[in-house]
Scaffold this motif. Structure first.
Motif, mmCIF file in Angstrom:
data_model
loop_
_atom_site.group_PDB
_atom_site.id
_atom_site.type_symbol
_atom_site.label_atom_id
_atom_site.label_comp_id
_atom_site.label_asym_id
_atom_site.label_seq_id
_atom_site.Cartn_x
_atom_site.Cartn_y
_atom_site.Cartn_z
ATOM 1 N N LEU A 80 0.843 -1.251 0.140
ATOM 2 C CA LEU A 80 -0.011 -0.027 -0.056
ATOM 3 C C LEU A 80 0.788 1.284 0.050
ATOM 4 O O LEU A 80 0.486 2.134 -0.823
ATOM 5 C CB LEU A 80 -0.938 0.044 1.119
ATOM 6 C CG LEU A 80 -1.742 1.352 1.527
ATOM 7 C CD1 LEU A 80 -2.559 1.501 0.232
ATOM 8 C CD2 LEU A 80 -2.269 1.336 2.881
ATOM 9 N N ILE A 81 1.947 1.341 0.840
ATOM 10 C CA ILE A 81 2.636 2.560 0.993
ATOM 11 C C ILE A 81 3.432 2.574 -0.145
ATOM 12 O O ILE A 81 3.684 4.003 -0.754
ATOM 13 C CB ILE A 81 3.555 2.257 2.325
ATOM 14 C CG1 ILE A 81 3.045 2.359 3.552
ATOM 15 C CG2 ILE A 81 4.747 3.305 2.297
ATOM 16 C CD1 ILE A 81 3.578 1.972 4.608
ATOM 17 N N CYS A 82 3.988 1.503 -0.859
ATOM 18 C CA CYS A 82 4.726 1.637 -2.361
ATOM 19 C C CYS A 82 3.808 2.194 -3.341
ATOM 20 O O CYS A 82 4.227 3.004 -4.140
ATOM 21 C CB CYS A 82 5.307 0.159 -2.549
ATOM 22 S SG CYS A 82 6.708 -0.148 -1.484
ATOM 23 N N ALA A 83 2.678 1.822 -3.359
ATOM 24 C CA ALA A 83 1.555 2.336 -4.285
ATOM 25 C C ALA A 83 1.223 3.751 -4.195
ATOM 26 O O ALA A 83 1.237 4.418 -5.210
ATOM 27 C CB ALA A 83 0.365 1.770 -4.261
ATOM 28 N N VAL A 84 1.121 4.127 -2.880
ATOM 29 C CA VAL A 84 0.766 5.574 -2.704
ATOM 30 C C VAL A 84 2.167 6.323 -3.019
ATOM 31 O O VAL A 84 1.920 7.286 -3.702
ATOM 32 C CB VAL A 84 0.334 5.836 -1.199
ATOM 33 C CG1 VAL A 84 0.585 7.307 -0.788
ATOM 34 C CG2 VAL A 84 -0.790 5.188 -0.934
ATOM 35 N N LYS A 85 3.211 5.792 -2.658
ATOM 36 C CA LYS A 85 4.547 6.753 -3.131
ATOM 37 C C LYS A 85 4.734 6.691 -4.615
ATOM 38 O O LYS A 85 5.250 7.632 -5.368
ATOM 39 C CB LYS A 85 5.769 6.096 -2.366
ATOM 40 C CG LYS A 85 5.796 6.066 -0.997
ATOM 41 C CD LYS A 85 6.730 5.514 -0.317
ATOM 42 C CE LYS A 85 8.389 5.906 -0.854
ATOM 43 N NZ LYS A 85 9.417 5.283 -0.254
ATOM 44 N N ALA A 86 4.053 5.721 -5.565
ATOM 45 C CA ALA A 86 4.267 5.564 -6.831
ATOM 46 C C ALA A 86 3.262 6.490 -7.380
ATOM 47 O O ALA A 86 3.229 6.487 -8.860
ATOM 48 C CB ALA A 86 4.040 4.168 -7.160
ATOM 49 N N GLY A 87 2.216 6.942 -6.814
ATOM 50 C CA GLY A 87 1.282 7.853 -7.349
ATOM 51 C C GLY A 87 -0.091 7.350 -7.411
ATOM 52 O O GLY A 87 -1.062 8.071 -7.946
ATOM 53 N N ALA A 88 -0.285 6.225 -6.972
ATOM 54 C CA ALA A 88 -1.639 5.559 -7.132
ATOM 55 C C ALA A 88 -2.912 6.357 -6.355
ATOM 56 O O ALA A 88 -4.122 6.040 -6.666
ATOM 57 C CB ALA A 88 -1.762 4.193 -6.419
ATOM 58 N N ALA A 89 -2.586 7.169 -5.459
ATOM 59 C CA ALA A 89 -3.602 8.121 -4.744
ATOM 60 C C ALA A 89 -3.596 9.481 -4.925
ATOM 61 O O ALA A 89 -4.108 10.318 -4.177
ATOM 62 C CB ALA A 89 -3.317 7.711 -3.060
ATOM 63 N N ASP A 90 -2.784 9.973 -6.069
ATOM 64 C CA ASP A 90 -2.469 11.310 -6.346
ATOM 65 C C ASP A 90 -3.639 12.019 -6.809
ATOM 66 O O ASP A 90 -3.911 13.254 -6.724
ATOM 67 C CB ASP A 90 -1.395 11.397 -7.537
ATOM 68 C CG ASP A 90 -0.093 11.096 -7.107
ATOM 69 O OD1 ASP A 90 0.279 11.132 -6.043
ATOM 70 O OD2 ASP A 90 0.952 11.257 -7.995
#
Length: 93
Positions: A80-90
């Motif tokens: 989850l944290i990796c996905a957020v850092k990669a922009g999934a929640a931008d």
């Protein structure tokens, strides 16, 4: 029924209520001992903390609501944290 002749202020009432609260694990979730890390704070008072219990389960919680948290396996929260850092929640910003 108690009749109060000198009504307390709203602040006094809220303080009395919060002082009497006990944090109880949500239904279906047993109370666990969570080892929380130092809170991570961004702009203002938006503070989050990360924790682990003795079984290795991972937690993300807010310092504003200590009894509320997201919990999953360490691997799932890492993803989850990796996905957020990669922009999934931008799109939420």
């Amino acid at each position: 029924m108690n009749v109060i002749t000198d009504a307390p202020s709203v602040t006094d009432s809220l303080t009395a209520i919060t002082d009497s609260l006990t944090v109880i694990a949500p239904a279906g979730r047993p109370a666990v001992e969570i080892d929380w890390s130092e809170a991570f704070c961004s702009e203002g008072a938006n503070c989050f903390r990360f924790g682990l219990d003795d079984t290795g389960r991972a937690y993300i919680g807010s310092t504003l609501t200590p009894g509320a948290y997201v919990s999953d396996s360490a691997e799932a929260l890492r993803a989850l944290i990796c996905a957020v850092k990669a922009g999934a929640a931008d799109h939420l910003l």
